[in-house]
Design an enzyme around this catalytic site. Structure first.
Site, mmCIF file in Angstrom:
data_model
loop_
_atom_site.group_PDB
_atom_site.id
_atom_site.type_symbol
_atom_site.label_atom_id
_atom_site.label_comp_id
_atom_site.label_asym_id
_atom_site.label_seq_id
_atom_site.Cartn_x
_atom_site.Cartn_y
_atom_site.Cartn_z
ATOM 1 N N CYS A 116 44.190 35.451 40.724
ATOM 2 C CA CYS A 116 45.226 35.045 41.616
ATOM 3 C C CYS A 116 45.915 33.705 40.912
ATOM 4 O O CYS A 116 46.951 33.255 41.369
ATOM 5 C CB CYS A 116 44.465 34.528 42.846
ATOM 6 N N HIS A 258 47.980 29.115 47.040
ATOM 7 C CA HIS A 258 47.730 30.759 46.830
ATOM 8 C C HIS A 258 47.106 31.297 48.432
ATOM 9 O O HIS A 258 46.341 30.543 49.140
ATOM 10 C CB HIS A 258 46.416 30.927 45.759
ATOM 11 N N ASN A 288 46.119 38.605 50.951
ATOM 12 C CA ASN A 288 45.933 38.153 49.552
ATOM 13 C C ASN A 288 46.277 39.032 48.541
ATOM 14 O O ASN A 288 46.051 40.236 48.651
ATOM 15 C CB ASN A 288 44.337 37.823 49.353
#
Length: 331
Positions: A116, A258, A288
């Site tokens: 990520c 994020h 996500n």
């Protein structure tokens, strides 16, 4: 403050058409509910790529938009840095597939694997190449088809992830302008790798019938421990990036974190002393998307007018590895 080496000239995103809501999990036999997912994650829906949509195709959509907004033709791209944890194939890199798809015939192209945090890592690499004088213009992409590596029988992970891509065109500053990347910070801790990982499917444990049977090629996560480390690391990253830019939290116009979980986002903002009204959140609509989440959110922030000329943005991410990183950018 040093003169920024590189600035963001254009942004774009590539999003699958299919929307999967929380209610759709019932058809898969998953024991969950819309209310349960929203309460724990803040996610209401996510985008899921079709069989005909790939990591490369989503990246190409995002890249073309970013290049058009930057006024950059394919032949002007010197490097393509692609962040992905879901490459279309292991060899060659997805970046070279993207290079071919775009017709960027002059571009060096390679993948970055930092989960990520990968897009932050990719931006840092591209800025370094500009600082060395090797390149003038870079395409930095985060693209993920997370639906291909989640276990659709595992409630703890399959509800979290979505697919998509985000891209920016990064250009070398040739003037005394103050806009651009003001600071970066990247770190990792491999001793925590098995809190968020894919046990099999690589060279050490190649795909086999046993791997398929035990479903060990899918993402696994220790949620509570990951949450704790994510908040601590992202808070540290915010502080370090601000220090590097010689700024305070009050100087930040927008925080783009994020988009993993609304609770992680809220906790990070709290520890970074950034009020939630300054935080950009779209996890409710995308889930996500791993390394694509910050560039997707950045593109939406630009389109909505929350990022414009003069905006100072703090970008921060955390991912499997564990990796974490941050960046202060002035537009």
């Amino acid at each position: 403050m040093k003169r920024p080496i590189a600035y963001i000239a254009g942004t774009g995103r590539g999003i699958p058409a299919r929307v999967m809501t929380n209610h759709d999990f019932a058809a898969l036999g998953i024991d969950t509910s819309h209310e349960w997912i929203v309460e724990r994650t803040g996610i209401m829906e996510r985008r899921i790529a079709s069989d005909s949509e790939s990591t490369c195709s989503m990246a190409a959509d995002a890249a073309r938009t970013a290049m058009a907004r930057a006024g950059v033709a394919p032949g002007e791209i010197d490097a393509i840095v692609m962040s992905t944890a879901t490459p279309d194939r292991l060899l060659p890199s997805t970046a070279v597939d993207l290079q071919a798809e775009l017709g960027a015939t002059r571009a060096a192209a390679f993948d970055v694997s930092a989960a990520c945090t990968g897009w932050i890592y990719g931006m840092t690499v591209a800025e370094g190449l500009m600082h060395s004088g090797v390149i003038q213009t870079a395409l930095v992409v985060g693209a993920e088809k997370m639906s291909s590596i989640v276990d659709w029988q595992d409630r703890s992970t399959c509800i979290l992830f979505g697919d998509g891509a985000g891209a920016v065109v990064l250009k070398r500053n040739k003037s005394q302008a103050t806009k651009g990347i003001l600071s970066t910070f990247i770190r990792s801790d491999g001793t925590l790798a098995e809190l968020l990982w894919r046990p099999s499917g690589g060279a050490k444990h190649p795909f086999s019938q046993d791997v398929l049977d035990d479903r060990s090629s899918y993402v696994r996560m220790a949620g509570r421990e990951t949450f704790r480390h994510a908040v601590r690391s992202m808070s540290e990253a915010c502080e370090r990036a601000l220090d590097g830019a010689k700024l305070r939290a009050d100087d930040i116009d927008i925080l783009i974190p994020h988009q993993a979980n609304i609770r992680i986002i809220e906790s990070t903002a709290k520890y970074a002393n950034v009020p939630m009204e300054k935080v950009f959140v779209n996890v409710d609509r995308y889930g996500n998307t791993s390394s694509a989440s910050i560039p997707i959110a950045l593109d939406e922030a630009v389109e909505s007018g929350r990022v414009k000329e003069g905006t100072t943005a703090l970008l921060v991410a955390f991912g499997a590895g564990f990796t974490w990183g941050s960046m202060v950018v002035r537009f």
